[in-house]
Design an enzyme around this catalytic site. Structure first.
Site, PDB file in Angstrom:
ATOM      1  N   GLY A 165       2.987   1.563   3.390  1.00  0.00           N
ATOM      2  CA  GLY A 165       4.430   1.722   3.180  1.00  0.00           C
ATOM      3  C   GLY A 165       4.979   3.081   3.525  1.00  0.00           C
ATOM      4  O   GLY A 165       6.191   3.280   3.568  1.00  0.00           O
ATOM      5  N   GLU A 200       9.285  -4.124  13.860  1.00  0.00           N
ATOM      6  CA  GLU A 200       9.006  -5.553  13.641  1.00  0.00           C
ATOM      7  C   GLU A 200      10.251  -6.227  13.070  1.00  0.00           C
ATOM      8  O   GLU A 200      11.062  -5.572  12.398  1.00  0.00           O
ATOM      9  CB  GLU A 200       7.871  -5.742  12.623  1.00  0.00           C
ATOM     10  N   LYS A 237      -1.169  -1.644  -5.751  1.00  0.00           N
ATOM     11  CA  LYS A 237      -1.476  -2.963  -6.309  1.00  0.00           C
ATOM     12  C   LYS A 237      -1.700  -2.831  -7.816  1.00  0.00           C
ATOM     13  O   LYS A 237      -2.322  -1.884  -8.275  1.00  0.00           O
ATOM     14  CB  LYS A 237      -2.723  -3.546  -5.621  1.00  0.00           C
ATOM     15  N   ARG A 292     -12.857  -1.019   5.073  1.00  0.00           N
ATOM     16  CA  ARG A 292     -13.615  -0.495   3.918  1.00  0.00           C
ATOM     17  C   ARG A 292     -13.746  -1.603   2.884  1.00  0.00           C
ATOM     18  O   ARG A 292     -13.067  -2.634   3.008  1.00  0.00           O
ATOM     19  CB  ARG A 292     -12.848   0.680   3.309  1.00  0.00           C
TER      20      ARG A 292
HETATM   21  C1  MV4 Z   1       6.590  -5.499   6.201  1.00  0.00           C
HETATM   22  C2  MV4 Z   1       7.451  -6.107   5.247  1.00  0.00           C
HETATM   23  C3  MV4 Z   1       8.417  -7.003   5.728  1.00  0.00           C
HETATM   24  N1  MV4 Z   1       8.536  -7.248   7.055  1.00  0.00           N
HETATM   25  N2  MV4 Z   1       6.724  -5.775   7.503  1.00  0.00           N
HETATM   26  C4  MV4 Z   1       4.323  -2.610   3.058  1.00  0.00           C
HETATM   27  C5  MV4 Z   1       3.275  -1.598   3.342  1.00  0.00           C
HETATM   28  C6  MV4 Z   1       2.616  -2.066   4.563  1.00  0.00           C
HETATM   29  N3  MV4 Z   1       1.429  -2.808   4.208  1.00  0.00           N
HETATM   30  C7  MV4 Z   1       3.586  -2.959   5.250  1.00  0.00           C
HETATM   31  N4  MV4 Z   1       4.503  -3.412   4.230  1.00  0.00           N
HETATM   32  C8  MV4 Z   1       5.465  -4.307   4.516  1.00  0.00           C
HETATM   33  N5  MV4 Z   1       5.623  -4.637   5.807  1.00  0.00           N
HETATM   34  C9  MV4 Z   1       7.691  -6.631   7.928  1.00  0.00           C
HETATM   35  N6  MV4 Z   1       7.821  -6.902   9.255  1.00  0.00           N
HETATM   36  C10 MV4 Z   1       7.275  -5.805   3.891  1.00  0.00           C
HETATM   37  C11 MV4 Z   1       6.312  -4.890   3.526  1.00  0.00           C
HETATM   38  C12 MV4 Z   1       6.200  -4.577   2.111  1.00  0.00           C
HETATM   39  C13 MV4 Z   1       5.092  -4.982   1.388  1.00  0.00           C
HETATM   40  C14 MV4 Z   1       4.051  -5.651   2.013  1.00  0.00           C
HETATM   41  C15 MV4 Z   1       2.949  -6.020   1.245  1.00  0.00           C
HETATM   42  C16 MV4 Z   1       2.888  -5.731  -0.111  1.00  0.00           C
HETATM   43  C17 MV4 Z   1       3.910  -5.052  -0.718  1.00  0.00           C
HETATM   44  C18 MV4 Z   1       5.026  -4.665   0.017  1.00  0.00           C
HETATM   45  C19 MV4 Z   1       6.064  -3.958  -0.597  1.00  0.00           C
HETATM   46  C20 MV4 Z   1       7.136  -3.566   0.148  1.00  0.00           C
HETATM   47  C21 MV4 Z   1       7.217  -3.878   1.512  1.00  0.00           C
END
Ligand code: MV4
Length: 452
Positions: A165, A200, A237, A292
């Site tokens: 994030g 994206e 998490k 990992r």
């Molecule tokens: C995203 C998304 C919505 N749309 N990508 C959060 C950190 C990184 N793992 C990417 N993340 C996200 N990517 C697109 N195209 C929403 C998130 C996101 C999120 C993803 C998984 C778990 C928690 C989250 C909390 C906020 C935003």
């Protein structure tokens, strides 16, 4: 097979690795900072080497001291755990140069999957579903505006060196694109020294569902099914479960197949996790790959009766995997118990544990390094225990978690136990109806005052 493994980590994961090494008849070396002299992983290891003062950059991140500890104890392998140097390409390379087996990914693999735009391009080439967006890094703001029009708002700007994030911005209207572009690049440059950005289509209210994979030195890979990690606060998490309440057998087959295809395409060796975003229509898209072992690996172990750390060590020693895929036979939930106060913005609460009673009984597992009298140092991550319950059904696993949380006594510091206990009573959680947005609406109920 390795004769002696140095664990380049601390806390519960160091203990976790030491336990499996003992069962495999492998000697263990613990490394510790002066703040951890009384920590359990030091006591449980066969040997222990102090590698520096409390600050991580002078101890658990100090590659020269860790390599020196491995040399003087004659360790033939290093297990990095998670965090710290577990995804540090330079450390993986230096281990290789010192002929010490790094129980993790190669430097090339870490770099390739650590650069998010490259990881995505690789997954796309492997035929893994990816979120529509830019083909790699965005050249300049002019291209950014053009791309956003093509992709269609809302869009997500992401730092290629980011993850978790950081350096990420959601943009709903073109008028906000310039500020988002500037601030995201500034944050990425400051945090990672790399302001490369990609774009994206924004997936609204996604779930975070990840697939555990294991690949061996022959290029074969298998999957161990999913973990639902959607309940996060500020990209940390809080609790995870398998199987995901949102999963169907068809979706699990498709996501598992995509994960294995990806792992075999990149010839991935070792344990890894492929993170997907899943939208409300059950479309899934590659998000990131972790090279990992993860904090939440125990829930996977519990539902298929499998030792993932053992598998990591065997694969690193060149033992081929069976190749069969694994599907959950039970239901398992993990609650991360952090030394944080959920009644005050989850602020850290280090200090001395004056009294501790851990729960037990059928289907209750605790992975922790703390004990009554232990002083939690302020220098490291706030997680002090993982409480894992496993049962035939989700409902039973939730009930078991409630009972175990009620039994869990930790005095002297604040912990997130009250948060998890309230979560287990939350109607949306109980229905399994939650996405990554869940914590935005979650409020702690007022604290019950003893005796009222
Ligand atoms: C995203 C998304 C919505 N749309 N990508 C959060 C950190 C990184 N793992 C990417 N993340 C996200 N990517 C697109 N195209 C929403 C998130 C996101 C999120 C993803 C998984 C778990 C928690 C989250 C909390 C906020 C935003």
């Amino acid at each position: 097979m390795f004769k002696k493994i140095l664990i380049a980590n601390r806390g519960e994961i160091a203990l976790r690795v030491i336990r499996t090494c003992k069962e495999m008849g492998i000697k263990t070396v613990a490394v510790y900072s002066t703040a951890d002299a009384e920590s359990l992983h030091v006591r449980f290891a066969d040997e222990a080497v102090c590698i520096g003062p409390p600050p991580s950059n002078l101890s658990y991140l100090k590659i020269s001291n860790i390599i020196a500890a491995a040399e003087i104890t004659n360790a033939d392998a290093i297990h990095p755990g998670y965090g710290f140097l577990s995804e540090n390409a330079k450390f993986s390379k230096i281990c290789e140069e010192h002929k010490i087996k790094f129980i993790g990914a190669s430097a090339e693999m870490i770099s390739k999957m650590g650069d998010k735009a490259t990881a995505k391009a690789t997954m796309r080439a492997a035929g893994v579903p990816c979120v529509p967006g830019s083909e790699g890094i965005i050249k300049d703001f002019k291209e950014c505006i053009k791309l956003a029009k093509e992709v269609g708002y809302p869009v997500m700007l992401k730092a290629t060196a980011g993850g978790g994030g950081k350096g990420m911005r959601a943009v709903w209207k073109e008028e906000n694109l310039q500020d988002a572009w500037d601030s995201a690049r500034q944050e990425a440059a400051a945090s990672f020294g790399n302001d490369g950005m990609y774009m994206e289509k924004l997936i609204e209210e996604p779930r975070h569902i990840e697939i555990q994979i294991v690949g061996d030195s022959s290029g074969k890979a298998c999957h161990l099914s999913e973990r639902d990690c959607s309940i996060q606060r500020r990209h940390q998490k809080l609790t995870e479960e398998t199987p995901s309440p949102f999963m169907t057998d068809t979706l699990r087959e498709k996501m598992g197949e995509a994960a294995v295809k990806a792992a075999e395409y990149i010839k991935y060796e070792g344990a890894g996790t492929i993170e997907f975003l899943v939208d409300k229509h059950r479309n899934f898209y590659f998000m990131e790959m972790n090279t990992r072992i993860q904090v939440e690996h125990p829930i996977t172990e519990q539902v298929i009766d499998y030792d993932l750390i053992r598998e990591q060590i065997l694969v690193a020693a060149g033992v081929p995997i069976s190749g069969k895929n694994y599907f959950p036979q039970l239901h398992s939930i993990e609650c991360r118990i952090n030394a944080e106060d959920p009644y005050h913005g989850f602020r850290p609460s280090p200090g001395k544990i004056t009294n501790l009673h851990a729960p037990g009984g059928h289907g209750v597992r605790i992975d922790t390094h703390v004990y009554s009298g232990y002083v939690i140092p302020p220098n490291y991550d706030s997680m002090i225990a993982k409480l894992i319950t496993t049962a035939q059904t989700r409902e039973e696993a939730i009930n078991k978690m409630k009972r175990a949380l009620d039994e869990f006594v930790i005095e002297g510091i604040k912990t997130t136990i009250p948060f998890h206990r309230q979560l287990m009573d939350d109607p949306k959680y109980i229905e399994g109806n939650y996405t990554t947005k869940f914590m935005e609406d979650f409020k702690m109920k007022p604290q019950e005052v003893a005796g009222e």
